[in-house]
Design a protein around this motif. Sequence first.
Motif, short mmCIF file in Angstrom:
data_model
loop_
_atom_site.label_atom_id
_atom_site.label_comp_id
_atom_site.label_asym_id
_atom_site.label_seq_id
_atom_site.Cartn_x
_atom_site.Cartn_y
_atom_site.Cartn_z
N LYS A 379 0.92 -1.34 -0.06
CA LYS A 379 -0.19 -0.37 0.07
C LYS A 379 0.68 1.29 -0.03
O LYS A 379 1.76 1.22 0.02
CB LYS A 379 -0.97 0.27 1.22
CG LYS A 379 -2.23 -1.02 0.74
CD LYS A 379 -3.41 -1.02 2.20
CE LYS A 379 -4.70 -1.96 2.03
NZ LYS A 379 -5.37 -1.64 3.27
N ASN A 380 0.12 2.60 -0.49
CA ASN A 380 1.28 3.64 -0.79
C ASN A 380 1.47 4.58 0.87
O ASN A 380 0.92 3.89 1.80
CB ASN A 380 -0.09 4.81 -0.95
CG ASN A 380 0.49 6.38 -0.49
OD1 ASN A 380 0.53 6.70 0.50
ND2 ASN A 380 1.50 6.31 -1.85
N ILE A 381 3.26 4.29 1.40
CA ILE A 381 3.06 4.81 2.88
C ILE A 381 2.14 5.38 3.59
O ILE A 381 1.82 5.55 4.98
CB ILE A 381 4.64 5.23 2.54
CG1 ILE A 381 5.17 4.60 3.73
CG2 ILE A 381 4.58 6.37 2.44
CD1 ILE A 381 5.95 3.83 4.32
N THR A 382 1.83 6.35 3.04
CA THR A 382 0.87 7.38 3.73
C THR A 382 -0.62 6.57 4.20
O THR A 382 -0.67 6.74 5.88
CB THR A 382 0.65 8.99 2.59
OG1 THR A 382 1.46 9.21 2.40
CG2 THR A 382 -0.06 9.65 3.08
N VAL A 383 -0.90 5.62 3.33
CA VAL A 383 -2.38 5.43 3.58
C VAL A 383 -1.89 3.87 4.72
O VAL A 383 -2.42 3.74 6.17
CB VAL A 383 -2.61 4.03 1.96
CG1 VAL A 383 -4.35 3.68 2.91
CG2 VAL A 383 -3.38 5.65 1.22
N ALA A 384 -0.56 3.30 4.18
CA ALA A 384 -0.56 2.29 5.02
C ALA A 384 -0.22 2.62 6.52
O ALA A 384 -0.69 2.16 8.36
CB ALA A 384 0.96 1.50 4.88
N THR A 385 0.16 3.99 6.63
CA THR A 385 1.02 4.37 8.31
C THR A 385 -1.29 5.22 8.67
O THR A 385 -0.56 4.99 10.40
CB THR A 385 1.44 5.70 8.82
OG1 THR A 385 2.42 5.22 7.61
CG2 THR A 385 1.24 7.06 9.28
N SER A 386 -1.55 5.79 8.50
CA SER A 386 -2.96 5.69 8.72
C SER A 386 -3.71 4.74 9.57
O SER A 386 -4.41 4.89 10.16
CB SER A 386 -4.06 6.66 7.74
OG SER A 386 -5.17 7.04 8.55
N GLU A 387 -3.55 3.44 8.93
CA GLU A 387 -4.25 2.31 8.92
C GLU A 387 -3.62 1.82 10.09
O GLU A 387 -4.07 1.10 11.21
CB GLU A 387 -4.31 1.17 7.48
CG GLU A 387 -5.18 1.95 6.51
CD GLU A 387 -5.95 0.55 5.60
OE1 GLU A 387 -4.88 -0.15 5.78
OE2 GLU A 387 -5.91 1.09 4.75
N ALA A 388 -2.14 1.83 10.23
CA ALA A 388 -1.43 1.06 11.03
C ALA A 388 -2.04 1.97 12.19
O ALA A 388 -1.91 1.36 13.38
CB ALA A 388 0.19 1.48 11.11
N ARG A 389 -2.33 3.63 12.72
CA ARG A 389 -2.20 4.56 13.35
C ARG A 389 -3.71 3.86 13.90
O ARG A 389 -3.99 3.38 15.38
CB ARG A 389 -2.30 5.61 13.71
CG ARG A 389 -0.32 5.74 13.19
CD ARG A 389 -0.46 7.24 13.04
NE ARG A 389 1.18 7.74 12.33
CZ ARG A 389 1.21 9.03 12.02
NH1 ARG A 389 0.98 9.38 11.36
NH2 ARG A 389 3.07 9.44 12.29
N GLN A 390 -4.48 3.99 13.26
CA GLN A 390 -5.86 3.72 13.69
C GLN A 390 -5.77 2.03 14.95
O GLN A 390 -6.39 1.53 14.79
CB GLN A 390 -6.92 3.05 12.62
CG GLN A 390 -7.68 4.64 11.40
CD GLN A 390 -7.76 4.10 10.04
OE1 GLN A 390 -8.55 3.54 10.18
NE2 GLN A 390 -7.88 5.34 9.76
N ARG A 391 -5.15 1.43 13.61
CA ARG A 391 -4.77 -0.34 14.21
C ARG A 391 -4.40 -0.42 16.29
O ARG A 391 -3.87 -1.23 16.53
CB ARG A 391 -4.52 -1.49 13.37
CG ARG A 391 -5.49 -1.71 12.16
CD ARG A 391 -4.48 -2.72 11.77
NE ARG A 391 -4.90 -2.74 9.99
CZ ARG A 391 -6.01 -3.98 10.00
NH1 ARG A 391 -6.42 -4.73 10.37
NH2 ARG A 391 -6.91 -3.81 8.96
N GLY A 392 -3.68 0.79 16.92
CA GLY A 392 -3.29 0.85 17.62
C GLY A 392 -2.10 0.42 17.77
O GLY A 392 -1.35 1.09 18.66
#
Length: 645
Positions: A379-392
């Motif tokens: 995934k795009n690094i920006t999108v992946a960063t957002s998703e990972a933060r959402q997961r805690g």
Amino acid sequence: MDTTLTDPLVGKLLDGRYRVESRIARGGMATVYLALDIRLDRTVAVKVMHRSLAEDPAFVRRFIGEAKSVASLSHPNVVHVFDQGTDGDNVYLSMEYVPGRTLRDVLRDRGRLPAREALEVMIPVLAALGSAHQSGLVHRDVKPENVLLADDGRVKVVDFGLARAIEATNQTRTGVMIGTIGYMSPEQVTSGAADARSDVYAAGIMLFELLTGRQPYEGDTPMSVAYRHVHDTVPVPSALLPGSPPLLDTLVARATARDPANRPADATALLVAAVDAHRMLPRESGPVPSVPVGPPHTHETTVSAPPAPANHTLIQPRVELPTGPVSDQPAPVPPARRMSGARWFLLALAVVMVIAVGVTGWLFSQNTTIVVPSALVGKNITVATSEARQRGFTVEEGEAEHDEKVPKGSVLRTDPVAGTEAEPGSKLILIASAGPKRVAVPNVVGMTEPQARSRLAEDSLVAGKVRKQASDTVPRGQVMRTVPAVGNPVKEGSKVDLVISAGLLMPDVMGMPRDQADGVLRGAGFVPEFVEQTDAAQPCTVIAQDPRPKAETDKGAVVRLTLSQCASEWHWPWENNGEQPPGDGGNVVQIPNIMFKDFRAARDELRAAGVTVKLRRTLGKGRVLAQIPPGGQTVPVGTEVTIWY
């Protein structure tokens, strides 16, 4: 009138595989049919999209992509997608068939559910959503209509990805919000953006409705309801239903926080809290009843498969309950009477199920870890960063690494790797791809071959083929150019061919008359030196040269030429002996002067004059540099004339 009889698809064979038996339900986006998969001989539910959607190419493309993603989900509380396809104007999904009712049907019949029973419906719903969130999928339209209660007590969530496919249609470009307004999160209303926390919000609204029998907001128009989602705080259930457990007030408040950052990161996090709340609620007397189900209603949803093995949905065996108003207070216990064997069995089964609920709740409550998802890679690094933060996770970006396959800016790998369990708040390092590594071909022009090889090796390149080429400008032995050219980007380890100067190639003047040989060599930049030799057939012609013809040498080099003895006047050998020239009775021709002509034209002219031609390449520039015998001589027909070019 039975509308099934008038449906054109009923009785047809869809896509050569699905025999449509009857229509189950019809909704705003699709019609659901009961069908037989004749290839695998199994009953399925087929959801056929309405023609207005099927005619939109953007919807069809997104629909196919989402169907592939949903088909990869394997969870007992998710309606499985078997197949996707098109047949003429029909775009369809083939899914498992779930005989039963929707949660909306149950609410319509019963009004609301007791606290424990509401949680026992929500827990499998959250388990299904959590599995999807772990795979990077967002439902976007969580509501009672999309929750199925099977006849055997299973709970199934349907229509994953359909709302996202609808977003690709022309409807979204005309300002229509995708989703159901009563369950839509504030961020969906304001920007159309949706992630796992949007599903959490909708699940919180659904829990509120299960507990109270109504949605938190009502209005004359959908936009007035949407306005309240954005600007108001969802009330707690006890505000409408005094005596509702505080644990559930807290659960609803957390799930429906207006700011997504204040909600649980995904459905799995909310699931843990829901199981913990279920474990801490007071026990009710007798078995915990399940939601009663009846014959299938004609509402949009559907669909399921044969009964699955026991799972942690916390839904108990079916027990019929009255359909009137529900109270959370325990029902009065009837006078004791002698129990039959069947009643003893039911009591024992109920005890076992209550124990199972408690143990399952305890196990869920111990699950305080989060898992690194594999869906981040690629995934795009920006999108992946957002998703990972959402997961805690606490996210850091590591130094990008080159890769030949993963595009620049996409996640190449994670540290720790996918599947690793970690504590909430743990650091997760995302390593982005820097794209394919390329090295510019260094400038090795003017270097010797060993120097060029060494310089290429410094940049992780390898010298390939080495080819020599004559040059009167680049000194012999030096690199003239490279292939690929200097500065071009190439992969590490690539071969770079070298073209090296051979300097000047010694012209071939063997057999050439002295004057012409002198002119050729001086014109090419050499210094000729002549030595006369006797006993030669033709006087004053070159009979030896040093350096030899085509030898590599430098401009200004001295060339030593050996000549046959020169006479004051040149004669053919027979003329000195008084003999007749060879030929047929003195048949002679005059040799034309072809000096400095194109050698092809000169060859043709000589042949036309009646002599034979021998070509000798010396400088290879295409022009005649010398000839013997010289032009103007009379010779017998067929005499050989040598020309140098």
